[in-house]
Scaffold this motif. Structure first.
Motif, PDB file in Angstrom:
ATOM      1  N   HIS A  50       0.825  -1.220   0.000  1.00  0.00           N
ATOM      2  CA  HIS A  50       0.000   0.000   0.000  1.00  0.00           C
ATOM      3  C   HIS A  50       0.859   1.270   0.000  1.00  0.00           C
ATOM      4  CE1 HIS A  50       1.011  -0.517   4.239  1.00  0.00           C
ATOM      5  NE2 HIS A  50       0.649   0.742   4.457  1.00  0.00           N
ATOM      6  N   GLU A  55      -1.880   3.804  -8.013  1.00  0.00           N
ATOM      7  CA  GLU A  55      -2.723   3.693  -9.205  1.00  0.00           C
ATOM      8  C   GLU A  55      -2.254   4.705 -10.244  1.00  0.00           C
ATOM      9  OE1 GLU A  55      -6.887   3.939  -8.525  1.00  0.00           O
ATOM     10  OE2 GLU A  55      -6.892   2.413  -6.935  1.00  0.00           O
ATOM     11  N   ASN A 107       3.568   9.246  -4.350  1.00  0.00           N
ATOM     12  CA  ASN A 107       2.666   8.962  -5.461  1.00  0.00           C
ATOM     13  C   ASN A 107       2.853  10.086  -6.478  1.00  0.00           C
ATOM     14  OD1 ASN A 107       0.452   8.874  -7.254  1.00  0.00           O
ATOM     15  ND2 ASN A 107      -0.858   7.927  -5.704  1.00  0.00           N
ATOM     16  N   THR A 114       2.976   8.555   0.197  1.00  0.00           N
ATOM     17  CA  THR A 114       2.157   7.377   0.498  1.00  0.00           C
ATOM     18  C   THR A 114       2.529   6.729   1.822  1.00  0.00           C
ATOM     19  OG1 THR A 114       3.673   5.910  -0.709  1.00  0.00           O
ATOM     20  CG2 THR A 114       1.850   6.879  -1.957  1.00  0.00           C
TER      21      THR A 114
END
Length: 415
Positions: A50, A55, A107, A114
């Motif tokens: 994570h 994305e 990110n 993150t």
């Protein structure tokens, strides 16, 4: 098959027995924790996904902007950036080294941090500390080093004591007696397995010793004295940029690094200050493919570059064995080290079971040595050599010799 000296065999068996009995609990701990630590990457990957994975959405921000973004997130300015190899990979910026290493991930699509990863926050860090210092700090490190030093002696004496005589021949190297009771069975399992993994054990120990305090520091001193370590400028030590105009952007350095097609993980060493330099280097356990380049941060001029051939022979040997110790040369190496860890734990437990089965009641059961036996000059020379190479072993032998001397002296006075 050579003919063994019976008295020497008895003497070596006695010291193999004593050293093994003392170090056995720690050897089992080292084998188990070492085996567990080999699963570090597998264990940590899903727990850090994570933070490390993002994305893909929209356009990624520049590396220069990401660098500025992370500076407030670290106690010290980042000194390294790892170039992402996939679009869904967060950009890692790192400050510090080893246990003081702190990495922050960005990110690039959202322009946000993150998360942070510090080795000390992982359960595997505790396993590593148990493996390297028994969770006892510097004192524990020296205990582990002492036991590891004696393990060299255990392996050498074990090979001599186990070596089959003329009557047994080649079969003696494989003979495990399953039908003569548990004591004999576990004794044979210990000796046969120990013999066949002895070379791998010596290689594993060679890879672990550079992390120790006394031997490790001595080894570094020898490297420095013989100029067989890293070149002075391997880590950009002593290199400075000529301050002139505007510094080159991090994005330009990333583009240059990508054009080099370096093998493995590629990183950018970031300038520490206005006179600092940019570095491009790769981390790969194909050691021969490791390269380092250092550049003036203003002109982009290459100041120096190094290949693995520039590294001194002792450092190259040290890095190879350390990588082997950690199973980092690929799947084959990882499997070999798992086997070494499992077999070392098993043969140690087998030795303990065999000892318990043969131990007389209320006695240690220490093997007897002929009273007239005296170790030859070759054996003494080997002990002295091992004592010099492994100082803690040498100190322990000296203590044992002094204790034995004063015990004998006391007996003579008593008589």
């Amino acid at each position: 098959m050579f003919k063994k000296d019976h008295k020497l065999n008895q003497w070596l068996w006695k010291w193999h027995f004593i050293a093994g009995l003392i170090s056995l609990p720690i050897v089992i701990i080292l084998a188990i924790t070492g085996g567990i630590y080999l699963f570090k990457d597998t264990y940590e990957a899903p727990r850090q996904a994570h933070i490390k994975m993002v994305e893909v959405e929209g356009k990624a921000m520049s590396y220069q902007a990401q660098w500025q973004l992370v500076k407030p997130s670290l106690h010290k300015a980042p000194n390294t950036m790892v170039i992402p190899t996939k679009a869904n990979q967060a950009t890692a910026f790192t400050s510090g080294m080893f246990s003081h290493k702190n990495s922050v991930f960005v990110n690039p699509y959202k322009g946000e941090v993150t998360g942070h990863i510090n080795p000390k926050d992982s359960n595997m860090y505790t396993v590593r500390k148990l493996h390297g210092e028994l969770l006892l700090g510097k004192f524990g490190t020296k205990i582990v080093e002492l036991v590891a030093s004696w393990l060299f002696v255990l392996i050498i004496t074990g090979i001599y004591v186990f070596w089959p005589g003329k009557k047994e021949g080649i079969k003696g190297f494989f003979k495990i007696r399953f039908n003569q009771g548990k004591r004999i069975l576990f004794r044979d399992l210990h000796t046969v397995i120990g013999f066949w993994i002895s070379i791998l054990l010596l290689m594993t120990l060679a890879g672990g010793m550079p992390w120790t305090d006394v031997f490790g520091d001595s080894f570094k001193w020898v490297q420095k004295a013989t100029n067989t370590g890293f070149p002075k400028t391997w880590h950009a030590r002593g290199l400075k940029s000529n301050v002139a105009g505007e510094a080159i952007s991090l994005d330009d350095m990333v583009a240059l690094a990508k054009s080099m097609n370096l093998k493995g993980e590629v990183s950018i060493g970031l300038p520490k200050d206005e006179k600092g330099v940019y570095s491009i280097y790769n981390t790969t356990f194909d050691l021969d493919a490791q390269k380092r380049f250092h550049f003036d941060q203003y002109s982009g001029k290459q100041l120096v570059n190094h290949n693995w051939e520039d590294v001194g022979v002792l450092m190259r040997g040290r890095m190879w064995f350390m990588a082997f110790h950690q199973g980092q040369f690929g799947t084959w190496n990882w499997v070999v080290m798992i086997c070494v860890a499992v077999l070392l734990a098993f043969m140690s437990i087998a030795a303990l079971i065999s000892y318990i089965k043969r131990k007389p009641t209320k006695k240690w059961g220490t093997p007897k040595v002929p009273t007239r036996f005296k170790a030859g000059y070759g054996v003494i020379a080997l002990i002295v050599l091992l004592g010099i190479v492994f100082p803690l072993f040498g100190a322990s032998v000296l203590i044992i010799v002094l204790v034995e001397y004063f015990r004998n002296r006391k007996k003579q006075i008593g008589v």
